[in-house]
Design a protein around this motif. Sequence first.
Motif, PDB file in Angstrom:
ATOM      1  N   LYS A 137       0.926  -1.266   0.038  1.00 20.87           N
ATOM      2  CA  LYS A 137      -0.315  -0.132   0.099  1.00 20.87           C
ATOM      3  C   LYS A 137       0.875   1.307   0.193  1.00 20.87           C
ATOM      4  O   LYS A 137       0.433   2.198  -0.693  1.00 20.87           O
ATOM      5  CB  LYS A 137      -0.784  -0.021   1.270  1.00 20.87           C
ATOM      6  CG  LYS A 137      -1.944   0.902   1.128  1.00 20.87           C
ATOM      7  CD  LYS A 137      -3.038   0.736   2.377  1.00 20.87           C
ATOM      8  CE  LYS A 137      -4.121   1.902   2.031  1.00 20.87           C
ATOM      9  NZ  LYS A 137      -4.699   2.496   3.298  1.00 20.87           N
ATOM     10  N   GLY A 138       1.839   1.145   0.815  1.00 28.97           N
ATOM     11  CA  GLY A 138       2.836   2.452   0.894  1.00 28.97           C
ATOM     12  C   GLY A 138       3.474   2.720  -0.414  1.00 28.97           C
ATOM     13  O   GLY A 138       3.546   3.986  -0.855  1.00 28.97           O
ATOM     14  N   TYR A 139       3.959   1.721  -1.236  1.00 26.62           N
ATOM     15  CA  TYR A 139       4.441   1.866  -2.274  1.00 26.62           C
ATOM     16  C   TYR A 139       3.307   2.268  -3.566  1.00 26.62           C
ATOM     17  O   TYR A 139       3.786   3.284  -4.124  1.00 26.62           O
ATOM     18  CB  TYR A 139       5.047   0.707  -2.961  1.00 26.62           C
ATOM     19  CG  TYR A 139       6.709   0.538  -2.495  1.00 26.62           C
ATOM     20  CD1 TYR A 139       7.652   1.352  -2.811  1.00 26.62           C
ATOM     21  CD2 TYR A 139       6.960  -0.608  -1.802  1.00 26.62           C
ATOM     22  CE1 TYR A 139       8.764   1.216  -2.278  1.00 26.62           C
ATOM     23  CE2 TYR A 139       8.434  -0.749  -1.316  1.00 26.62           C
ATOM     24  CZ  TYR A 139       9.284   0.276  -1.557  1.00 26.62           C
ATOM     25  OH  TYR A 139      10.536  -0.138  -1.098  1.00 26.62           O
ATOM     26  N   ARG A 140       2.285   1.898  -3.441  1.00 28.92           N
ATOM     27  CA  ARG A 140       1.166   1.986  -4.472  1.00 28.92           C
ATOM     28  C   ARG A 140       1.012   3.678  -4.127  1.00 28.92           C
ATOM     29  O   ARG A 140       0.994   4.529  -5.098  1.00 28.92           O
ATOM     30  CB  ARG A 140      -0.075   1.566  -4.333  1.00 28.92           C
ATOM     31  CG  ARG A 140      -0.007   0.068  -4.749  1.00 28.92           C
ATOM     32  CD  ARG A 140      -1.121  -0.484  -4.683  1.00 28.92           C
ATOM     33  NE  ARG A 140      -1.097  -2.103  -4.861  1.00 28.92           N
ATOM     34  CZ  ARG A 140      -2.021  -2.800  -4.814  1.00 28.92           C
ATOM     35  NH1 ARG A 140      -3.312  -2.275  -4.791  1.00 28.92           N
ATOM     36  NH2 ARG A 140      -1.742  -4.055  -4.896  1.00 28.92           N
ATOM     37  N   GLY A 164      -1.822   5.640   4.748  1.00 27.33           N
ATOM     38  CA  GLY A 164      -1.312   4.186   4.603  1.00 27.33           C
ATOM     39  C   GLY A 164       0.241   4.056   4.634  1.00 27.33           C
ATOM     40  O   GLY A 164       0.583   2.980   4.175  1.00 27.33           O
ATOM     41  N   LEU A 165       1.038   5.161   4.948  1.00 22.80           N
ATOM     42  CA  LEU A 165       2.391   5.088   5.041  1.00 22.80           C
ATOM     43  C   LEU A 165       2.850   4.834   6.488  1.00 22.80           C
ATOM     44  O   LEU A 165       2.356   5.261   7.181  1.00 22.80           O
ATOM     45  CB  LEU A 165       2.789   6.386   4.407  1.00 22.80           C
ATOM     46  CG  LEU A 165       2.585   6.847   3.043  1.00 22.80           C
ATOM     47  CD1 LEU A 165       3.131   8.137   2.910  1.00 22.80           C
ATOM     48  CD2 LEU A 165       2.834   5.793   2.005  1.00 22.80           C
ATOM     49  N   ASP A 166       3.999   4.224   6.346  1.00 20.36           N
ATOM     50  CA  ASP A 166       4.315   3.980   8.045  1.00 20.36           C
ATOM     51  C   ASP A 166       5.217   5.316   8.248  1.00 20.36           C
ATOM     52  O   ASP A 166       5.385   6.262   7.494  1.00 20.36           O
ATOM     53  CB  ASP A 166       5.388   2.756   8.105  1.00 20.36           C
ATOM     54  CG  ASP A 166       6.632   3.080   7.022  1.00 20.36           C
ATOM     55  OD1 ASP A 166       7.211   4.106   7.166  1.00 20.36           O
ATOM     56  OD2 ASP A 166       7.015   1.894   6.538  1.00 20.36           O
ATOM     57  N   HIS A 191      -5.796  14.297   7.691  1.00 17.67           N
ATOM     58  CA  HIS A 191      -6.617  13.977   8.742  1.00 17.67           C
ATOM     59  C   HIS A 191      -5.499  14.307   9.910  1.00 17.67           C
ATOM     60  O   HIS A 191      -5.713  14.340  11.267  1.00 17.67           O
ATOM     61  CB  HIS A 191      -7.282  12.776   9.196  1.00 17.67           C
ATOM     62  CG  HIS A 191      -8.480  12.677   8.486  1.00 17.67           C
ATOM     63  ND1 HIS A 191      -9.454  13.750   8.664  1.00 17.67           N
ATOM     64  CD2 HIS A 191      -8.883  12.034   7.235  1.00 17.67           C
ATOM     65  CE1 HIS A 191     -10.467  13.269   7.937  1.00 17.67           C
ATOM     66  NE2 HIS A 191     -10.170  12.412   6.953  1.00 17.67           N
ATOM     67  N   ILE A 192      -4.031  14.345   9.693  1.00 18.90           N
ATOM     68  CA  ILE A 192      -3.142  14.177  10.588  1.00 18.90           C
ATOM     69  C   ILE A 192      -2.622  15.623  10.901  1.00 18.90           C
ATOM     70  O   ILE A 192      -1.790  16.277  10.048  1.00 18.90           O
ATOM     71  CB  ILE A 192      -1.971  13.205  10.351  1.00 18.90           C
ATOM     72  CG1 ILE A 192      -2.530  11.839  10.051  1.00 18.90           C
ATOM     73  CG2 ILE A 192      -0.759  13.420  11.349  1.00 18.90           C
ATOM     74  CD1 ILE A 192      -1.680  11.047   9.021  1.00 18.90           C
TER      75      ILE A 192
END
Lengths: 250, 270
Positions: A137-140, A164-166, A191-192
């Motif tokens: 997901k992160g790469y996408r 969706g990223l770490d 949202h962050i």
Amino acid sequence: MPMIEVQNLTKSYHDRVAVEGISFTVQEGEILGFLGPNGAGKSTTMKMLTGFLPPSAGTAKIAGFDVFEKPLESKRRIGYLPEMPPLYLEMTVRGYLAFVARIKGVTSAKLKNEVERVAAATAITDQLPRLIAQLSKGYRQRVGLAQALLNDPALLILDEPTEGLDPRQRRDILELIKGLAGKHTVVLSTHILADVKATCQSALIIHRGKIRVHDSIDNLTQGGQKSLEDVFLEATSDEVESAVAAASAA
Amino acid sequence: MRNALAIARKELSIYFTTPWAWVVFTAMAVLSSFFFIQNLGQFAQVQEMAKAMTWGRVMQMYPQAEAFKNLTDGVLVPLVNVLLVIMLFMAPFLSMRLFAEEKKQRTMELLLTTPVRTSEVVIGKYLGGLGVVTATLLVTMIYPVILAIFGASESGTALEWSTVLLGYGALWLFGATCIGIGMLMSSLTESQMLAAVLTFAVLLPWLFLQSVGMRAEEPYRSAINYISFSTQLENMMKGVLDLKAIVFFATIIIFALFATHRAVESQRWT
């Protein structure tokens, strides 16, 4: 001339109004945090700015070009990352980026360099030969961002780019976005609130289709005395009131 | 036009990197070879019979044996007729993903926010679909080639290439029309399955409208016959160049492209 000029922009569907007569401007080189609860109209506004959704009323201009009257001119200046990255899972990362570069008007001579430039900027160079379907997901998300950066658009419209990223990937992407300041204009929805504080000069809070707050981060937090979270909760507080009202009515 | 070609190229790369194109090619090859072998067997049988008892007597018994005098009319023309029906079943599978997939995967948002005109998207996608249909037809070109190499018949040259190529021209025209209609159906729904079923539901009756026309009264009979695919294709499949048919199918294709454009544009307003 401001990069984005929105006047009285409205989007109504047959049973509800998603965005209600909002007006704002964003100056060239500014990084704007676009905030609001889920369903507030953030994505709808972004879709209208990019020319994907036609507005029901009002106008939006990108670098002076009306998104509705001069769609090709305005679209040429925008890099857009939708909420859900628009990826062709059957393609390789390289094939996908080359395709998007082509339809964005990158010439064949510059194509390879341009693909490699955005891949390096989003740290996906080693993923270029892989199929998008095989990516995490992160790469996408990063391929989606790389796509938005193609052809070096003056304005980036990013709908939840850090989703969706770490934590490490998130920091890298935010650094990247920060590095774009000055030369590029960025509208960033998230949202962050910590992300907004770390990257944006100003914030716009939208709630129930209307703008509640639009000011610089410094002014909003009164020079750091108030937390951005408090500002956000205050600006969107009628949600609490109506919940209380609904509870007492029941 | 550059954008349209980039989109066509993308469509083709997706057809060929997924099993899509290969499955259709295989199905086409298996089905058509079945009918080719059957036609060839029949042809050999009649030829043997003629050798044993002369053409005159064979034709007295079976007047339709005339066609079996040469490979073109005896094997290839019937094969082209069968290929037409196989094409009808294959085309919806090729066209169904063109827009439905983009909508389902939310990639439509990419195409409509890059500096590309909607007309370029439609034309590019159509060209991609046309490319894969053309490739499907090329797979079946192996049969005339086989006949040209190994075939021999009483009339000397084994194949009459003008007839063969006009027959394939008719198939291509029909395939191009199927893709146009299929793309229109695909632009109306998010479901690929539904797009394929709708395409099929339009194409099948249209191809065989002639049989409806036969039972109708004039002037409906002529009108129905005129718009039936099979009537329009009749001449070309027999090896007679028919400009009227070309204009007829080109009109349907242009209408389909135009309607697809309207469908894609109007969906942004809802």
